[in-house]
Design a protein around this motif. Structure first.
Motif, PDB file in Angstrom:
ATOM      1  N   LEU A 283       0.838  -1.191   0.000  1.00 32.24           N
ATOM      2  CA  LEU A 283       0.000   0.000   0.000  1.00 32.24           C
ATOM      3  C   LEU A 283       0.877   1.246   0.000  1.00 32.24           C
ATOM      4  O   LEU A 283       1.756   1.389   0.844  1.00 32.24           O
ATOM      5  N   GLN A 284       0.638   2.125  -0.953  1.00 32.31           N
ATOM      6  CA  GLN A 284       1.414   3.355  -1.067  1.00 32.31           C
ATOM      7  C   GLN A 284       0.505   4.562  -0.845  1.00 32.31           C
ATOM      8  O   GLN A 284      -0.535   4.688  -1.486  1.00 32.31           O
ATOM      9  N   ILE A 285       0.885   5.427   0.072  1.00 35.67           N
ATOM     10  CA  ILE A 285       0.176   6.678   0.310  1.00 35.67           C
ATOM     11  C   ILE A 285       1.094   7.817  -0.113  1.00 35.67           C
ATOM     12  O   ILE A 285       2.165   8.010   0.468  1.00 35.67           O
ATOM     13  N   LEU A 286       0.695   8.535  -1.157  1.00 35.60           N
ATOM     14  CA  LEU A 286       1.524   9.626  -1.653  1.00 35.60           C
ATOM     15  C   LEU A 286       1.292  10.873  -0.805  1.00 35.60           C
ATOM     16  O   LEU A 286       0.204  11.449  -0.809  1.00 35.60           O
ATOM     17  N   LYS A 287       2.317  11.272  -0.064  1.00 35.80           N
ATOM     18  CA  LYS A 287       2.201  12.424   0.819  1.00 35.80           C
ATOM     19  C   LYS A 287       2.360  13.743   0.064  1.00 35.80           C
ATOM     20  O   LYS A 287       1.960  14.789   0.550  1.00 35.80           O
ATOM     21  N   GLN A 288       2.953  13.686  -1.117  1.00 30.81           N
ATOM     22  CA  GLN A 288       3.167  14.895  -1.894  1.00 30.81           C
ATOM     23  C   GLN A 288       2.485  14.775  -3.255  1.00 30.81           C
ATOM     24  O   GLN A 288       3.104  14.900  -4.310  1.00 30.81           O
ATOM     25  N   ALA A 289       1.191  14.483  -3.229  1.00 30.73           N
ATOM     26  CA  ALA A 289       0.442  14.359  -4.466  1.00 30.73           C
ATOM     27  C   ALA A 289       0.286  15.730  -5.117  1.00 30.73           C
ATOM     28  O   ALA A 289       0.357  16.770  -4.458  1.00 30.73           O
ATOM     29  N   ALA A 290       0.086  15.718  -6.428  1.00 33.10           N
ATOM     30  CA  ALA A 290      -0.056  16.968  -7.169  1.00 33.10           C
ATOM     31  C   ALA A 290      -1.277  17.739  -6.690  1.00 33.10           C
ATOM     32  O   ALA A 290      -2.318  17.166  -6.390  1.00 33.10           O
ATOM     33  N   THR A 291      -1.128  19.046  -6.612  1.00 30.74           N
ATOM     34  CA  THR A 291      -2.222  19.921  -6.194  1.00 30.74           C
ATOM     35  C   THR A 291      -2.984  20.419  -7.410  1.00 30.74           C
ATOM     36  O   THR A 291      -2.374  20.920  -8.366  1.00 30.74           O
ATOM     37  N   PHE A 292      -4.293  20.254  -7.375  1.00 31.74           N
ATOM     38  CA  PHE A 292      -5.110  20.702  -8.501  1.00 31.74           C
ATOM     39  C   PHE A 292      -5.320  22.208  -8.435  1.00 31.74           C
ATOM     40  O   PHE A 292      -5.702  22.745  -7.387  1.00 31.74           O
ATOM     41  N   GLN A 293      -5.047  22.874  -9.529  1.00 28.75           N
ATOM     42  CA  GLN A 293      -5.278  24.308  -9.638  1.00 28.75           C
ATOM     43  C   GLN A 293      -6.377  24.539 -10.669  1.00 28.75           C
ATOM     44  O   GLN A 293      -6.283  24.058 -11.805  1.00 28.75           O
ATOM     45  N   GLU A 294      -7.403  25.256 -10.246  1.00 28.57           N
ATOM     46  CA  GLU A 294      -8.518  25.488 -11.153  1.00 28.57           C
ATOM     47  C   GLU A 294      -8.056  26.246 -12.392  1.00 28.57           C
ATOM     48  O   GLU A 294      -7.322  27.227 -12.286  1.00 28.57           O
ATOM     49  N   PRO A 295      -8.462  25.790 -13.573  1.00 27.95           N
ATOM     50  CA  PRO A 295      -8.090  26.515 -14.797  1.00 27.95           C
ATOM     51  C   PRO A 295      -8.784  27.868 -14.852  1.00 27.95           C
ATOM     52  O   PRO A 295      -9.881  28.043 -14.307  1.00 27.95           O
ATOM     53  N   VAL A 296      -8.146  28.812 -15.492  1.00 27.05           N
ATOM     54  CA  VAL A 296      -8.718  30.155 -15.606  1.00 27.05           C
ATOM     55  C   VAL A 296      -9.237  30.355 -17.022  1.00 27.05           C
ATOM     56  O   VAL A 296      -8.756  29.744 -17.988  1.00 27.05           O
ATOM     57  N   ILE A 297     -10.206  31.221 -17.143  1.00 26.31           N
ATOM     58  CA  ILE A 297     -10.826  31.515 -18.428  1.00 26.31           C
ATOM     59  C   ILE A 297      -9.890  32.390 -19.251  1.00 26.31           C
ATOM     60  O   ILE A 297      -9.261  33.321 -18.734  1.00 26.31           O
ATOM     61  N   GLN A 298      -9.790  32.074 -20.540  1.00 26.99           N
ATOM     62  CA  GLN A 298      -8.916  32.806 -21.448  1.00 26.99           C
ATOM     63  C   GLN A 298      -9.717  33.302 -22.647  1.00 26.99           C
ATOM     64  O   GLN A 298     -10.846  32.870 -22.889  1.00 26.99           O
ATOM     65  N   SER A 299      -9.112  34.197 -23.402  1.00 27.30           N
ATOM     66  CA  SER A 299      -9.735  34.668 -24.633  1.00 27.30           C
ATOM     67  C   SER A 299      -9.970  33.496 -25.586  1.00 27.30           C
ATOM     68  O   SER A 299      -9.171  32.554 -25.630  1.00 27.30           O
ATOM     69  N   ASP A 300     -11.074  33.555 -26.326  1.00 25.47           N
ATOM     70  CA  ASP A 300     -11.488  32.532 -27.297  1.00 25.47           C
ATOM     71  C   ASP A 300     -12.053  31.289 -26.631  1.00 25.47           C
ATOM     72  O   ASP A 300     -12.362  30.319 -27.332  1.00 25.47           O
ATOM     73  N   ASP A 301     -12.168  31.276 -25.309  1.00 25.83           N
ATOM     74  CA  ASP A 301     -12.843  30.163 -24.642  1.00 25.83           C
ATOM     75  C   ASP A 301     -14.351  30.275 -24.844  1.00 25.83           C
ATOM     76  O   ASP A 301     -14.898  31.361 -25.027  1.00 25.83           O
ATOM     77  N   LEU A 302     -15.003  29.120 -24.819  1.00 26.23           N
ATOM     78  CA  LEU A 302     -16.463  29.076 -24.834  1.00 26.23           C
ATOM     79  C   LEU A 302     -16.933  28.695 -23.437  1.00 26.23           C
ATOM     80  O   LEU A 302     -16.483  27.690 -22.888  1.00 26.23           O
ATOM     81  N   ILE A 303     -17.845  29.479 -22.890  1.00 27.16           N
ATOM     82  CA  ILE A 303     -18.285  29.283 -21.517  1.00 27.16           C
ATOM     83  C   ILE A 303     -19.795  29.023 -21.484  1.00 27.16           C
ATOM     84  O   ILE A 303     -20.580  29.774 -22.081  1.00 27.16           O
ATOM     85  N   ASN A 304     -20.181  27.952 -20.813  1.00 28.95           N
ATOM     86  CA  ASN A 304     -21.594  27.700 -20.552  1.00 28.95           C
ATOM     87  C   ASN A 304     -22.007  28.483 -19.311  1.00 28.95           C
ATOM     88  O   ASN A 304     -21.453  28.271 -18.224  1.00 28.95           O
ATOM     89  N   ILE A 305     -22.964  29.395 -19.473  1.00 27.85           N
ATOM     90  CA  ILE A 305     -23.453  30.205 -18.354  1.00 27.85           C
ATOM     91  C   ILE A 305     -24.959  29.983 -18.224  1.00 27.85           C
ATOM     92  O   ILE A 305     -25.711  30.197 -19.176  1.00 27.85           O
ATOM     93  N   SER A 306     -25.381  29.543 -17.066  1.00 29.90           N
ATOM     94  CA  SER A 306     -26.798  29.281 -16.805  1.00 29.90           C
ATOM     95  C   SER A 306     -27.245  30.134 -15.623  1.00 29.90           C
ATOM     96  O   SER A 306     -26.639  30.091 -14.550  1.00 29.90           O
ATOM     97  N   ILE A 307     -28.298  30.935 -15.846  1.00 28.43           N
ATOM     98  CA  ILE A 307     -28.867  31.783 -14.788  1.00 28.43           C
ATOM     99  C   ILE A 307     -30.315  31.356 -14.559  1.00 28.43           C
ATOM    100  O   ILE A 307     -31.149  31.442 -15.464  1.00 28.43           O
ATOM    101  N   GLN A 308     -30.605  30.871 -13.375  1.00 25.03           N
ATOM    102  CA  GLN A 308     -31.950  30.448 -13.012  1.00 25.03           C
ATOM    103  C   GLN A 308     -32.567  31.486 -12.066  1.00 25.03           C
ATOM    104  O   GLN A 308     -31.942  31.894 -11.087  1.00 25.03           O
TER     105      GLN A 308
END
Length: 268
Positions: free
Chosen positions: A43-68
């Motif tokens: 059993l291996q427990i990775l103590k230094q696993a990669a940290t997820f960084q949320e991607p940021v929106i850039q020019s020419d991206d397509l974004i789904n926006i829903s407003i209820q």
């Protein structure tokens, strides 16, 4: 006596060839196994696993926006979006041209929405964009519920994989292994220790080499992919040998001849 010595020499040569064959086959197997530096049945427990960084929106991206909102007609007006023709593959069976609906981020980083006007989203994560849109929508709607997602979060996998293509994924948290899984995994000819990652950062290309044989990949800052990332799997030497059919046939004929020769001498 002389024939006996010849037989013994050929037996020794045969044993050496057999041992070399086992050695090379074991080395080849080790090269195609992912993360072969990990101990077996432990059993291996990775103590230094990669940290997820949320991607940021850039020019020419397509974004789904829903407003209820409480008023369905108001929600319909607020959610009017632009349909954009995109080229790519959303799945292994859907390759070619597809229509993706979303709000296009212009070159200045803004999206234009009905009634809300222009809102700058470039440089924001989807969570931050949701907060910014909700703040502006609250001026026109009571307690608006806003959802923001990437409509064109795509990654490209090329080279020695089963299904090389560009894949549009609904999940922003995509790893290198996820991408290879979408592409049907590496072929037997792919070089697992030298995978090339191409990433576009502010108009510049960042090139990174990844080793699938090493468990350090799990802690690499490149373990999680970003939109428009490209993975290229380089073919190994075995691929070139397989494509050279004449050379393969020649080696097979030489091997068959040596086998017949060894059998003939052992029976003398």
């Amino acid at each position: 006596m002389k024939n006996y010595q010849i037989q013994e020499k050929f037996k020794q040569i045969g044993i050496c060839c057999f041992l070399l064959l086992l050695l090379f086959s074991s080395c080849s197997v080790k090269k195609i196994v992912y993360f072969n530096d990990l101990p077996v049945d432990t059993l291996q427990i990775l103590k230094q696993a990669a940290t997820f960084q949320e991607p940021v929106i850039q020019s020419d991206d397509l974004i789904n926006i829903s407003i209820q909102t409480l008023d369905p007609s108001s929600s319909q007006v607020a959610n009017q979006s632009m349909a954009v023709q995109a080229v790519g593959a959303s799945s292994a069976t859907n390759v070619g041209s597809q229509v993706i609906s979303g709000f296009l981020v212009d070159k200045d980083g803004y999206v234009s929405m009905t009634l809300l006007g222009k809102i700058k989203l470039a440089g924001l994560s989807t969570y931050q964009a949701r907060e910014a849109i909700a703040l502006k929508a609250s001026q026109y709607y009571k307690e608006p519920n806003v959802q923001v997602r990437f409509a064109n979060f795509k990654i490209t996998v090329l080279g020695e994989v089963t299904r090389p293509a560009t894949y549009t994924v609904p999940n922003e948290k995509v790893t290198v292994l996820d991408a290879l899984g979408l592409a049907g995994d590496l072929t037997i000819y792919g070089k697992r220790e030298n995978v090339l990652l191409v990433r576009d950062i502010a108009g510049q290309k960042e090139l990174v080499r990844l080793d699938l044989n090493n468990s350090d990949l799990f802690s690499s800052p490149y373990f999680y992919l970003r939109q428009n990332d490209v993975l290229y799997i380089e073919p190994g030497k075995a691929k070139a040998a397989a494509n050279n059919s004449s050379r393969t046939q020649t080696l097979a004929m030489i091997g068959s001849f040596l086998s017949v020769l060894m059998v003939a001498f052992t029976r003398l």
